[in-house]
Design a protein around this motif. Structure first.
Motif, PDB file in Angstrom:
ATOM      1  N   THR A  64       3.081  -1.174   4.204  1.00 33.19           N
ATOM      2  CA  THR A  64       2.606   0.173   3.928  1.00 33.19           C
ATOM      3  C   THR A  64       3.788   1.129   3.834  1.00 33.19           C
ATOM      4  O   THR A  64       4.755   1.034   4.584  1.00 33.19           O
ATOM      5  N   VAL A  77      -5.018   4.368   6.601  1.00 36.13           N
ATOM      6  CA  VAL A  77      -5.018   3.112   5.853  1.00 36.13           C
ATOM      7  C   VAL A  77      -5.199   1.895   6.756  1.00 36.13           C
ATOM      8  O   VAL A  77      -5.651   0.838   6.287  1.00 36.13           O
ATOM      9  N   ILE A 120       0.852  -1.192   0.000  1.00 33.13           N
ATOM     10  CA  ILE A 120       0.000   0.000   0.000  1.00 33.13           C
ATOM     11  C   ILE A 120       0.885   1.238   0.000  1.00 33.13           C
ATOM     12  O   ILE A 120       1.610   1.512   0.964  1.00 33.13           O
ATOM     13  N   ASP A 123       4.951  -1.675   8.552  1.00 29.98           N
ATOM     14  CA  ASP A 123       4.829  -0.278   8.145  1.00 29.98           C
ATOM     15  C   ASP A 123       6.220   0.298   7.938  1.00 29.98           C
ATOM     16  O   ASP A 123       6.985   0.452   8.891  1.00 29.98           O
TER      17      ASP A 123
END
Length: 295
Positions: free
Chosen positions: A63, A74, A7, A93
């Motif tokens: 992410t 998100v 993402i 992340d």
């Protein structure tokens, strides 16, 4: 083959996802940019239509988005990662964000039974393209053990630095040092020029002496000594001035949470703020040499 949802396919996310594809993994990517999704498809990945579409099929979710606010957006809510990720999925992340937001998302993930690490990076776009990023990883030992083989496809160094949020703390300290180094080295090189010294000779001596540092050796802010440095590309960004300002501000925020004053870093932050206000935010942060030297 691991199925990975990625993402955030920006300047860093796109080359990182390509390296995962080269590592033999299946990558489903989501980004608000149609061009970014097309680039992933052309590299062999799959463009997802939503976060839910991407993460619902994934064993690992990565992410890479701009700020703590974006990370929370998100991950949280009915359309977010935590609502749609498969049970047992590993969450990574790699955004650079504030420590508080990172720890909050870690807590939310843990409450829903997910392993998660914060794994911000050092190295900028060239290192992302060459799979030579440095990952600073925060989280449990078990989560790190799961994340390490995935991160190794994108980096040359993967280090577990502590508990949840520690990766962000380490990134704040690292980039605070890099930001200050750019300014102090710029002052040094500007003085050397005014004293009649040749930049290449300064580089040759200092890289073997006590004045050596990463900023000089690998990212020299004057044209010539390091051919691959942004200074030899008219300061086209490897790491933009605006991003360094963001990271300097994150370091200042982190210092405030522990009641510690960093006067040199505070002054450096003001200099980056002025540079961005003057319209240099899109240039590489090593353009600070031009500002400091007055050239």
């Amino acid at each position: 083959m691991t199925t990975i949802a990625f993402i955030g396919l920006g300047h860093m996310g796109t080359p990182m996802s390509r390296n995962l594809l080269r590592g033999g993994h299946r990558v489903l990517g989501f980004d608000l940019s149609a061009d970014a999704l097309q680039a992933l498809s052309q590299a062999g990945g799959q463009a997802a239509t939503s976060i839910a579409h991407a993460v619902g099929q994934a064993d690992v979710v990565i992410t890479m988005v701009p700020t703590g606010t974006h990370v929370r957006q998100v991950y949280e809510g009915e359309a977010g990662i935590l609502a749609h990720a498969r049970p047992g999925a590993l969450l990574i992340d790699s955004s650079t964000i504030d420590v508080e937001s990172s720890r909050l998302v870690h807590d939310l993930a843990a409450q829903q039974g997910f392993d998660m690490v914060d794994a911000p990076v050092s190295g900028a776009v060239p290192a992302a393209e060459a799979a030579r990023l440095v990952f600073m990883v925060g989280g449990t030992a078990a989560a790190f053990e799961r994340a390490e083989p995935i991160l190794q496809h994108m980096g040359s160094s993967v280090v577990h630095v502590g508990a949840a949020g520690s990766g962000q703390s380490m990134k704040a300290c690292n980039n605070m040092m890099a930001g200050m180094s750019a300014i102090t080295l710029s002052e040094t090189l500007a003085l050397a020029r005014r004293l009649g010294l040749d930049e290449q000779k300064v580089y040759d001596v200092m890289t073997h002496a006590s004045g050596n540092c990463w900023m000089l050796q690998s990212y020299c802010p004057v044209p010539g000594p390091v051919p691959g440095a942004p200074s030899n590309r008219d300061y086209a960004p490897g790491f933009a001035m605006s991003l360094m300002l963001k990271d300097m501000r994150l370091a200042q925020a982190a210092a405030r949470t522990v009641g510690y004053e960093t006067p040199f870093a505070a002054r450096a932050t003001q200099m980056y703020e002025a540079a961005v206000a003057e319209g240099h935010g899109g240039r590489d942060f090593s353009y600070m040499y031009k500002i400091v030297s007055g050239e």
